[in-house]
Design an enzyme around this catalytic site. Sequence first.
Site, short mmCIF file in Angstrom:
data_model
loop_
_atom_site.label_atom_id
_atom_site.label_comp_id
_atom_site.label_asym_id
_atom_site.label_seq_id
_atom_site.Cartn_x
_atom_site.Cartn_y
_atom_site.Cartn_z
N SER A 171 51.42 42.85 39.65
CA SER A 171 50.19 42.19 40.10
C SER A 171 49.42 43.17 40.97
O SER A 171 49.88 44.29 41.23
CB SER A 171 50.54 40.94 40.90
OG SER A 171 51.08 41.32 42.15
N LYS A 172 48.29 42.69 41.46
CA LYS A 172 47.42 43.54 42.29
C LYS A 172 48.17 44.11 43.49
O LYS A 172 47.85 45.18 43.98
CB LYS A 172 46.23 42.73 42.79
CG LYS A 172 45.16 42.57 41.73
CD LYS A 172 43.85 42.15 42.36
CE LYS A 172 42.87 41.69 41.30
NZ LYS A 172 42.46 40.33 41.45
#
Length: 507
Positions: A255-256
């Site tokens: 994820s980010k």
Amino acid sequence: MTEKSAVRVRFAPSPTGQLHVGNARTALFNWLFARKMGGTMILRIEDTDIERSEARYEDQLVADLKWLGIDWDEGPDVGGPYPPYRQSDRLDIYREYAERLLSERKAYLCFCTEEELQKDRERAQAEHRQPIYSGKCRTINPEEAQRRRSNGEPCAIRLRIPERPIRFHDIVHGEVEFSSEVVSDPIILRSSGMPVYNYVVVIDDALMKITHVIRGDDHLSNTPKQVAVYEALNWPVPEFAHLSTILGGDRERLSKRHGATSIANFREMGVLPEALANYLALLGWAPSGGTREIFTPEELVKEFSLERVTPSPAVFDMEKLYWLNRHYIKQQPVDSIAAAARSYFKQAKLLPESPDPATENWFDKVLALLISSVDRLDQLPERASLIFNYEAMAALAAPDNSETLNWRHTDAVLSRFTFKVLEDDLATERKLTSDQFKKIVNEVKAETGAKGKELFHPIRIVITGSHSGPEFDKLIPILEEGSRLDLPKHVLSVRERVEQFGKARCE
Ligand code: GLU
């Protein structure tokens, strides 16, 4: 022209944000499979989530895919035999098939309100049950239901799931089975008239004659609902291939949080598309026999097979991507990356917006000098600091230089070298050539008795600020030529450097 095979695959992104590595890998595997099989690659835009879908994301997505080297034979921009290729243009089609399912009693009208459904869900949660639909409206008499609908009572359309397990074949996961209870009767058309993903995806895949559905395994649990729609419409079920989850280094879903994850991020960092495509191909797939890791797109097409896609999660290894990128950077002719590289120097205000031919020519030499030392193009301006940012004081104070600066011969080397470079006949505006430079170095050698690194490391510190770096033969002409160009930040000539160094040493 060779005849196309019957294989038809699609990449079906929702334009609700940036294209991330997970989806880009899905696009790539579809593309590799289509090209390998001589089949058809389709781009379909899934924009039924009207609140979150935006045209700019669609444009960005198309640009990102093209940048990665992925193309398609049918899609919203190129057309094809089964249009339209954007779901928001297909709403009438979805409504038509929903009515057909209704009239065949394969679906029914559901009058439950959102509040009622929410209460059911909460109750299920409290009792630790799966939040499945109660089936309340399943038994309403269809004529009665139609009457209520005609009277304007809001209603959704739900698919009637048969009371038997739902099975399908997945190329990656093998035989998969879900019990009908966990599937429960899904809504296919909301009371607002908007259709639901699990339903529209089947209508589109069937009408577009998709033979293989290749996508992320986050859709594995959606698949039984989709299989139920195929079966209700008596349509053949395609082959599925659900690709493994991509994890970060900490083995959590990528994820980010893990840093760069969108294709735009990687492009901005100066990762080359060839490197990224090569790396993405290795996420959950490996060629048969061997540990080979470097593949051109053509080689990937040749080697690719869905049978060699693994079901276990793939870990995204940034270092390996950088390693591949370094390989591709080194391998490419400098002029093919010069334009991309220039943009980093313009951003850093080291090159003018529109460099003249002499500047461009000079910059190509700078690039050739530095290119083999970077993993990513965005590291170039920093690597070029030996050209653009000369600080004699900092060089003298750098802990890295202290050993060299204390060597037995260093003082003599520095004094002789400085003196010779600044000697009157050179201290004109004339360019210092590589030959002159060599001559000076040889004289210093003879006069001081220093040789090898005793000789070269101190001189390197004077010229670049660091005891290690590129060969003088290449560097000296770059510094001399750069100092004569009109650049946003002046490049100091060798003489200017020596002068500054001499002053700093006296302070
Ligand atoms: N629009 C869906 C997504 O982006 C596509 C899923 C599918 O390929 O069926 O996740």
